[in-house]
Motif scaffolding. Structure first.
Motif, short mmCIF file in Angstrom:
data_model
loop_
_atom_site.label_atom_id
_atom_site.label_comp_id
_atom_site.label_asym_id
_atom_site.label_seq_id
_atom_site.Cartn_x
_atom_site.Cartn_y
_atom_site.Cartn_z
N ALA A 43 -6.90 4.48 2.41
CA ALA A 43 -5.48 4.53 1.68
C ALA A 43 -5.37 5.53 0.83
O ALA A 43 -5.98 5.56 -0.36
CB ALA A 43 -5.40 3.07 1.12
N ASP A 76 -3.79 4.62 6.44
CA ASP A 76 -2.46 4.28 6.13
C ASP A 76 -1.50 5.28 6.31
O ASP A 76 -1.78 6.38 6.04
CB ASP A 76 -2.51 3.83 4.54
CG ASP A 76 -1.07 3.74 3.90
OD1 ASP A 76 -0.43 3.05 4.92
OD2 ASP A 76 -0.65 3.89 2.94
N ASN A 130 -1.69 -1.61 0.29
CA ASN A 130 -2.81 -1.75 1.41
C ASN A 130 -4.01 -2.46 1.11
O ASN A 130 -4.45 -3.40 2.36
CB ASN A 130 -3.56 -0.21 1.24
CG ASN A 130 -2.78 0.70 1.95
OD1 ASN A 130 -2.91 0.79 3.08
ND2 ASN A 130 -2.36 1.69 1.27
#
Length: 529
Positions: free
Chosen positions: A435, A462, A471
Motif C-alpha cells: 500500500a 493498491d 488498506n
C-alpha cells in the motif's frame, strides 16, 4: 406512424440494454475461490499421474465431427454440439479420449511404446442438466497407448483409485466390467456392428432398471428398422420360404418374374422392381432379427442379476459362459487384472464385477470400469474408463495399437470433496497487500511488490489510493494476512511498515530483510497456502 415505430424500437433497445445476460443453461461461472478449487483439483490430479510417468497433452476444443462419427457410438453423437463452417463439419469435443488418440496418430506414432499421457480441459454435451451433470464440464484423465493386457488395466484401476485417495476420498464404489462377453453373444445372434452399438448404448438403462425390457426391445426394433408394418400382405409373408429355398439372388429374380406375369405393375415409383423385391425380402427376414433383439435383452438382464463381489460373480459368470459356449478369456482378463490391482493396495472394500457396464461409447472393446460416490443424494459417478484397442487404427494409426484410459469429472469431484469438507484449503488469495501512502510512493511500492513476487509470494498492489486505514480495512475484509505500507518516512529510511493482520502487530523492517520478515510472519500466522 413512423414516429411511433421509431419510439417502439428505441424502447426495445433500451430494454435490451437493461436485461441481465445469463450463462447458457447447463454451464457454470466459477468465481473466486471456487475457480481456485477446481484448478487446484486439476493440478493435484495431474501431479499424481506424473508420479507414474504420464506427461501432459493438450488438444483443441473444436474438432472435426468425423473424429467422433467413427467410433463414439450413436448415443453420444445425439448429444454433440455440431455445426458447419465454410462447408466443414465441426463440433465442440464431447469427450477427450478420441481427441488425445487423434493427437497420438498425428504426432506421436514414432515414440517408444507405451506412450503415457495426461490431460485436463472442457468437454461439451447437450443433455439435461442435473446434480453433477452439466453441458460444459471439465475432464481430467490419462491415456496409456501401446500397452496390452491386465498389467496396464490394473495400472488404470490403481491410478483412478489412488488419485481419489490422494485427494482424501477413501469411501467409494468401484464397478468393473468387460464388454467381451456381451459382444460375443450379440455376434453369435447375427447382430451387426450398428446393432451391437445400439444395444450397448441402451444396456445400462436396461440393466439398472431405468427402462423395462419390453420398452427396450420396442425401442431397439424401431431404431434398427425392425418394427413390422401393419400392411404386410400375403406375398410378403410368403417370401421367407422363397428366400430359404432359392437364396436371395434367385429369390429376387423369381419374385420379380412372378409379379410381371401376374400383371402387377411396379412402375411409376423411384425404385426398380428388383429394388422393391429386395426391400420386401429384407422385411421378410425381420421376425428373426426381432427374436435376436429379444434374446439379447434377456441375456443382459440375466447378466445383471449375476453382478456382485468378484469372489462370487466371477464363478457365476464362468458358468453362464460355459452354458452359452462363449470364450472365457474376457473373464480371465478381469480376474488377472483384479489380482494385479490388489498388489497396489488401493482396491476399495466396495468392488463389484458387472458385465452389463457399457460406458455408452462404442470404441470400448475390453475391460471397463466406473467409480461412484454413494452419498445421501444418490450415487454420483466420479470416474469412468476402460480399454479401447481398436480406436487408434480406426483414426488412422499405421498399426493396431492397444490402449486404455479413464477420466474424472472435476466438477463432480468438487461436489464429493465439498460434502466431506475437503475444499476449505483451496485458495489463491494474495499473501501480501502493498500500500503506497501517496502518489510519490507508487514507484517504490511497485519495486517492493516485485521483490516479494520474486520470492514466490502472491502480492496485490493498491490501485485505488485507499490510504493506510482504507488498506487495512480492505485486507481485513478480503483475508490478506500481511500489509506492507510504503510512505515518505519509509522511503527515506529504506524501510517498510509490515502489518500482521492476525496478530494485530506492526514493525519497521529494512528493505533488504523484507522477504525473510514477511515469510516468517506468514508462517507464524499460517498464511502461506
Amino acid at each position: 406512424m413512423v414516429e411511433s415505430e421509431q419510439l417502439y424500437r428505441l424502447l426495445w433497445w433500451r430494454r435490451l440494454d437493461s436485461l441481465e445476460v445469463k450463462p447458457v443453461r447447463g454451464t457454470n461461472d466459477f468465481v473466486p475461490p471456487d475457480e481456485a478449487a477446481l484448478r487446484g483439483l486439476e493440478q493435484r490430479l495431474r501431479a499424481f499421474f506424473e508420479l507414474y510417468g504420464y506427461q501432459g497433452v493438450a488438444t483443441p476444443i473444436i474438432e472435426p465431427l468425423d473424429l467422433f462419427l467413427r467410433k463414439s457410438g450413436e448415443d453420444l453423437l445425439g448429444r454433440v454440439y455440431a455445426f458447419t463452417h465454410w462447408n466443414r463439419r465441426l463440433c465442440l469435443r464431447p469427450e477427450l479420449t478420441a481427441s488425445v488418440i487423434r493427437a497420438y496418430v498425428n504426432h506421436l506414432q514414432d515414440r517408444p511404446l507405451p506412450v503415457r499421457l495426461h490431460y485436463a480441459g472442457p468437454s461439451f454435451r447437450y443433455e439435461k442438466p442435473q446434480r453433477g451433470r452439466y453441458r460444459q464440464f471439465t475432464e481430467t484423465g490419462v491415456e496409456c497407448i501401446g500397452a496390452p493386457g491386465p498389467l496396464a488395466d490394473a495400472e488404470m484401476l490403481h491410478l483412478a483409485c489412488g488419485a481419489l485417495r490422494s485427494l482424501g476420498i477413501a469411501d467409494f464404489r468401484l464397478v468393473v466390467g468387460h464388454l467381451g462377453v456381451v459382444l460375443q453373444f450379440l455376434a453369435g445372434l447375427g447382430i451387426d456392428e450398428r446393432g451391437q452399438g445400439l444395444i450397448l448404448a441402451h444396456m445400462e438403462d436396461l440393466a439398472r432398471g431405468r427402462t423395462s425390457p419390453d420398452a427396450i426391445v420396442d425401442r431397439l426394433n424401431a431404431l434398427l428398422g425392425l418394427t413390422p408394418s401393419a400392411d404386410s400382405g400375403d406375398f410378403e409373408r410368403a417370401l421367407p420360404a422363397l428366400l430359404q429355398q432359392f437364396g436371395p439372388d434367385e429369390a429376387v429374380r423369381i419374385a420379380s418374374e412372378l409379379l410381371q406375369r401376374a400383371h402387377l405393375s411396379l412402375e411409376g415409383g423411384t425404385r426398380s422392381a428388383e429394388e422393391i423385391v429386395q426391400r420386401l425380402l429384407v422385411k421378410a427376414a425381420r421376425p428373426e432379427s426381432t427374436r435376436a433383439v429379444r434374446q439379447a435383452v434377456d441375456f443382459i438382464v440375466h447378466l445383471r442379476e449375476l453382478a456382485g463381489p468378484p469372489q462370487v460373480a466371477l464363478g457365476a459368470f464362468r458358468a453362464l459362459v460355459r452354458e452359452h459356449d462363449l470364450d472365457p478369456r474376457p473373464l480371465e482378463e478381469v480376474a488377472a487384472t483384479l489380482e494385479l490391482f490388489e498388489a497396489y493396495g488401493s482396491a476399495p472394500d466396495d468392488l463389484v464385477v458387472d458385465l452389463t457396464l457399457g460406458r455408452g461409447l462404442r470404441y470400448y472393446s475390453g475391460l471397463v470400469f466406473e467409480i461412484y460416490d454413494d452419498g445421501p443424494e444418490g450415487p454420483l459417478q466420479l470416474c469412468g474408463g476402460g480399454r479401447y484397442d481398436e480406436l487408434a487404427r480406426a483414426l488412422g494409426a499405421r498399426r493396431d495399437t492397444p490402449a486404455c484410459g479413464f477420466s474424472f469429472g472435476v466438477e463432480r469431484l468438487r461436489l464429493a470433496l465439498a460434502q466431506r469438507g475437503l475444499l476449505a484449503s483451496e485458495s489463491a488469495r494474495p499473501h501480501v497487500l502493498v500500500a503506497p501512502v501517496e502518489a510519490a510512493d507508487q514507484k517504490t511500492a511497485i519495486q517492493i511488490g516485485e521483490r516479494l513476487r520474486a520470492a514466490g509470494l502472491r502480492v496485490e498492489l493498491d490501485l485505488r489510493a485507499r490510504g493506510p486505514r482504507g488498506n487495512l480495512r480492505h485486507a481485513s475484509r478480503t483475508g490478506v494476512p500481511i500489509v506492507v505500507i510504503v510512505g515518505e518516512r519509509e522511503r527515506e529510511s529504506e524501510t517498510v511498515l509490515v502489518r500482521d493482520m492476525a496478530a494485530h502487530e506492526e514493525r519497521l523492517v529494512p528493505v533488504d530483510h523484507l522477504e525473510s520478515a514477511v515469510v516468517a510472519a506468514l508462517r507464524a500466522s499460517r498464511g502461506v497456502a
